[in-house]
Design a protein around this motif. Structure first.
Motif, PDB file in Angstrom:
ATOM      1  N   ALA A  16      51.318  30.320  30.702  1.00 22.02           N
ATOM      2  CA  ALA A  16      50.453  30.509  31.867  1.00 22.02           C
ATOM      3  C   ALA A  16      50.834  31.776  32.631  1.00 22.02           C
ATOM      4  CB  ALA A  16      50.543  29.292  32.783  1.00 22.02           C
ATOM      5  N   LEU A  17      52.135  32.040  32.772  1.00 22.62           N
ATOM      6  CA  LEU A  17      52.575  33.260  33.454  1.00 22.62           C
ATOM      7  C   LEU A  17      52.192  34.502  32.665  1.00 22.62           C
ATOM      8  CD1 LEU A  17      56.122  32.146  34.688  1.00 22.62           C
ATOM      9  CD2 LEU A  17      54.033  32.385  36.051  1.00 22.62           C
ATOM     10  N   LEU A  18      52.302  34.428  31.343  1.00 25.04           N
ATOM     11  CA  LEU A  18      51.876  35.547  30.509  1.00 25.04           C
ATOM     12  C   LEU A  18      50.375  35.774  30.641  1.00 25.04           C
ATOM     13  CD1 LEU A  18      52.557  37.680  28.381  1.00 25.04           C
ATOM     14  CD2 LEU A  18      52.223  35.924  26.629  1.00 25.04           C
ATOM     15  N   ALA A  19      49.606  34.679  30.671  1.00 19.15           N
ATOM     16  CA  ALA A  19      48.153  34.796  30.827  1.00 19.15           C
ATOM     17  C   ALA A  19      47.797  35.400  32.182  1.00 19.15           C
ATOM     18  CB  ALA A  19      47.496  33.421  30.670  1.00 19.15           C
ATOM     19  N   LEU A  20      48.561  35.043  33.224  1.00 19.06           N
ATOM     20  CA  LEU A  20      48.332  35.625  34.550  1.00 19.06           C
ATOM     21  C   LEU A  20      48.541  37.134  34.511  1.00 19.06           C
ATOM     22  CD1 LEU A  20      47.945  35.455  37.652  1.00 19.06           C
ATOM     23  CD2 LEU A  20      50.420  35.017  37.814  1.00 19.06           C
ATOM     24  N   CYS A  21      49.649  37.575  33.909  1.00 21.51           N
ATOM     25  CA  CYS A  21      49.926  39.009  33.816  1.00 21.51           C
ATOM     26  C   CYS A  21      48.862  39.728  32.987  1.00 21.51           C
ATOM     27  CB  CYS A  21      51.305  39.240  33.203  1.00 21.51           C
ATOM     28  SG  CYS A  21      52.685  38.707  34.244  1.00 21.51           S
ATOM     29  N   ALA A  22      48.438  39.105  31.889  1.00 19.72           N
ATOM     30  CA  ALA A  22      47.436  39.726  31.020  1.00 19.72           C
ATOM     31  C   ALA A  22      46.085  39.824  31.716  1.00 19.72           C
ATOM     32  CB  ALA A  22      47.304  38.927  29.726  1.00 19.72           C
ATOM     33  N   THR A  23      45.704  38.765  32.430  1.00 22.56           N
ATOM     34  CA  THR A  23      44.428  38.776  33.159  1.00 22.56           C
ATOM     35  C   THR A  23      44.447  39.828  34.255  1.00 22.56           C
ATOM     36  OG1 THR A  23      44.113  36.415  32.713  1.00 22.56           O
ATOM     37  CG2 THR A  23      42.822  37.383  34.510  1.00 22.56           C
ATOM     38  N   SER A  24      45.572  39.886  34.975  1.00 26.36           N
ATOM     39  CA  SER A  24      45.717  40.891  36.031  1.00 26.36           C
ATOM     40  C   SER A  24      45.645  42.295  35.454  1.00 26.36           C
ATOM     41  CB  SER A  24      47.049  40.681  36.758  1.00 26.36           C
ATOM     42  OG  SER A  24      47.295  41.718  37.684  1.00 26.36           O
ATOM     43  N   ALA A  25      46.340  42.530  34.336  1.00 27.07           N
ATOM     44  CA  ALA A  25      46.339  43.858  33.718  1.00 27.07           C
ATOM     45  C   ALA A  25      44.950  44.254  33.252  1.00 27.07           C
ATOM     46  CB  ALA A  25      47.321  43.881  32.542  1.00 27.07           C
ATOM     47  N   ALA A  26      44.226  43.317  32.639  1.00 28.12           N
ATOM     48  CA  ALA A  26      42.872  43.615  32.160  1.00 28.12           C
ATOM     49  C   ALA A  26      41.946  43.953  33.315  1.00 28.12           C
ATOM     50  CB  ALA A  26      42.330  42.422  31.368  1.00 28.12           C
ATOM     51  N   ALA A  27      42.026  43.169  34.394  1.00 34.76           N
ATOM     52  CA  ALA A  27      41.179  43.429  35.561  1.00 34.76           C
ATOM     53  C   ALA A  27      41.538  44.767  36.200  1.00 34.76           C
ATOM     54  CB  ALA A  27      41.330  42.298  36.571  1.00 34.76           C
ATOM     55  N   TYR A  28      42.828  45.085  36.194  1.00 39.59           N
ATOM     56  CA  TYR A  28      43.279  46.346  36.787  1.00 39.59           C
ATOM     57  C   TYR A  28      42.708  47.541  36.017  1.00 39.59           C
ATOM     58  CZ  TYR A  28      46.510  49.292  39.463  1.00 39.59           C
ATOM     59  OH  TYR A  28      47.050  50.221  40.335  1.00 39.59           O
ATOM     60  N   VAL A  29      42.830  47.478  34.686  1.00 42.30           N
ATOM     61  CA  VAL A  29      42.393  48.605  33.852  1.00 42.30           C
ATOM     62  C   VAL A  29      40.872  48.701  33.777  1.00 42.30           C
ATOM     63  CG1 VAL A  29      42.394  49.511  31.495  1.00 42.30           C
ATOM     64  CG2 VAL A  29      44.515  48.614  32.493  1.00 42.30           C
ATOM     65  N   LEU A  30      40.202  47.568  33.617  1.00 37.18           N
ATOM     66  CA  LEU A  30      38.756  47.581  33.374  1.00 37.18           C
ATOM     67  C   LEU A  30      37.925  47.672  34.647  1.00 37.18           C
ATOM     68  CD1 LEU A  30      38.574  44.871  30.562  1.00 37.18           C
ATOM     69  CD2 LEU A  30      38.609  47.374  30.314  1.00 37.18           C
ATOM     70  N   TRP A  31      38.461  47.189  35.759  1.00 37.11           N
ATOM     71  CA  TRP A  31      37.663  47.189  36.993  1.00 37.11           C
ATOM     72  C   TRP A  31      38.282  48.023  38.106  1.00 37.11           C
ATOM     73  CZ3 TRP A  31      38.915  45.038  41.868  1.00 37.11           C
ATOM     74  CH2 TRP A  31      37.888  45.164  42.804  1.00 37.11           C
ATOM     75  N   ALA A  32      39.553  47.707  38.481  1.00 29.70           N
ATOM     76  CA  ALA A  32      40.145  48.362  39.652  1.00 29.70           C
ATOM     77  C   ALA A  32      40.336  49.854  39.435  1.00 29.70           C
ATOM     78  CB  ALA A  32      41.477  47.698  39.994  1.00 29.70           C
ATOM     79  N   LEU A  33      40.854  50.238  38.286  1.00 31.02           N
ATOM     80  CA  LEU A  33      41.146  51.651  38.040  1.00 31.02           C
ATOM     81  C   LEU A  33      39.889  52.517  38.104  1.00 31.02           C
ATOM     82  CD1 LEU A  33      43.859  53.047  37.575  1.00 31.02           C
ATOM     83  CD2 LEU A  33      43.348  53.078  35.132  1.00 31.02           C
ATOM     84  N   PRO A  34      38.791  52.131  37.437  1.00 29.39           N
ATOM     85  CA  PRO A  34      37.571  52.948  37.567  1.00 29.39           C
ATOM     86  C   PRO A  34      36.984  52.939  38.981  1.00 29.39           C
ATOM     87  CG  PRO A  34      37.462  51.553  35.614  1.00 29.39           C
ATOM     88  CD  PRO A  34      38.619  51.068  36.425  1.00 29.39           C
ATOM     89  N   ALA A  35      37.178  51.838  39.701  1.00 30.33           N
ATOM     90  CA  ALA A  35      36.566  51.720  41.027  1.00 30.33           C
ATOM     91  C   ALA A  35      37.305  52.497  42.100  1.00 30.33           C
ATOM     92  CB  ALA A  35      36.479  50.235  41.421  1.00 30.33           C
ATOM     93  N   MET A  36      38.590  52.737  41.905  1.00 28.28           N
ATOM     94  CA  MET A  36      39.383  53.409  42.938  1.00 28.28           C
ATOM     95  C   MET A  36      39.081  54.903  43.007  1.00 28.28           C
ATOM     96  SD  MET A  36      43.225  51.734  42.854  1.00 28.28           S
ATOM     97  CE  MET A  36      43.541  51.995  41.094  1.00 28.28           C
ATOM     98  N   PRO A  37      39.238  55.498  44.182  1.00 32.53           N
ATOM     99  CA  PRO A  37      39.118  56.959  44.279  1.00 32.53           C
ATOM    100  C   PRO A  37      40.277  57.628  43.546  1.00 32.53           C
ATOM    101  CG  PRO A  37      39.902  56.031  46.345  1.00 32.53           C
ATOM    102  CD  PRO A  37      39.503  54.867  45.489  1.00 32.53           C
ATOM    103  N   GLU A  38      40.190  58.925  43.357  1.00 34.34           N
ATOM    104  CA  GLU A  38      41.215  59.639  42.593  1.00 34.34           C
ATOM    105  C   GLU A  38      42.584  59.612  43.271  1.00 34.34           C
ATOM    106  OE1 GLU A  38      41.122  60.855  39.548  1.00 34.34           O
ATOM    107  OE2 GLU A  38      39.114  59.968  39.423  1.00 34.34           O
ATOM    108  N   THR A  39      42.605  59.642  44.586  1.00 34.24           N
ATOM    109  CA  THR A  39      43.866  59.594  45.332  1.00 34.24           C
ATOM    110  C   THR A  39      43.965  58.253  46.046  1.00 34.24           C
ATOM    111  OG1 THR A  39      43.822  61.996  45.673  1.00 34.24           O
ATOM    112  CG2 THR A  39      45.266  60.699  47.108  1.00 34.24           C
TER     113      THR A  39
END
Length: 230
Positions: A16-39
């Protein structure tokens, strides 16, 4: 190989902890990173205000990689410790700490995206409530669990005197329990008053609380070893 004897329930927790980290990482790369400004903000002062910025690409390590590294280290510790079999006698304590610390690291990973996207203000008390409040709760939890930690080389109050003498280990950890609870409550209280204090004063008080508690526990263990305390 020495280490924890895992049951199905134990394995389910780590999965479950591994799944939490994997879900967080996927959301970070696929959603948060493109949505954030450059700085984006990458550092916060003791007053909870953002005071350092960098490119969003520089946040990948903290936002994606670090939670996995922390989880892997926590999983590996009982197998790397020469006294790893002792972890079976306080398995609940260690796994509870591992789960809490992993969740804390995942939450920290999202501090930059939450601030960059306007969910968390760049200045204010929320960051301090999250960081210092979480630290305070972790200290309180550790304090409650301290007396149950068995001798080992990687988790607990690891001093020359505690490692050399099981009785010193037991008595030091019983003493450290209330000390860590006080440290946790004080850190938690600071999270509510941090914005009212100058940044230098906040850092000074936090250092006094944390270092003072650690020094007190170490001194107690040393005095036990010297037979000053019986």
């Amino acid at each position: 190989m020495a280490g924890l004897d895992y049951t199905k329930r134990d394995r389910a927790l780590w999965i479950a902890l591994l799944a939490l980290c994997a879900t967080s990482a996927a959301a970070y790369v696929l959603w948060a990173l493109p949505a954030m400004p450059e700085t984006v903000p990458t550092h916060w002062g003791a007053d909870g205000a953002a005071d350092g910025w960098d490119s969003k690409g520089s946040t990948i390590f903290m936002g994606v990689v670090m939670p996995f590294l922390i989880l892997a280290l926590l999983f590996a510790v009982p197998f790397l410790d020469p006294r790893g079999e002792s972890f079976n006698r306080f398995k609940g304590v260690y796994q509870g700490f591992s789960a809490a610390f992993t969740v804390f690291m995942v939450a920290m990973a999202w501090l930059t995206p939450a601030t960059a996207l306007g969910v968390v203000p760049e200045s204010g008390s929320f960051v301090n409530l999250l960081v210092y409040g979480s630290m305070g709760l972790l200290f309180v939890g550790l304090g409650v669990a301290m007396p149950r930690i068995e001798p080992n080389y990687t988790f607990g109050v690891r001093l020359p005197w505690t490692l050399a003498d099981p009785d010193n280990w037991r008595r030091t950890h019983r003493f450290a329990g209330p000390v860590f609870v006080v440290m946790g409550v004080a850190t938690l209280a600071l999270s509510f008053f941090s914005t009212a204090l100058p940044e230098a004063a906040m850092v000074a008080v936090l250092l006094v609380v944390l270092l003072g508690g650690v020094v007190l526990v170490a001194l107690y263990s040393f005095l036990l070893w010297k037979d000053v305390i019986r």
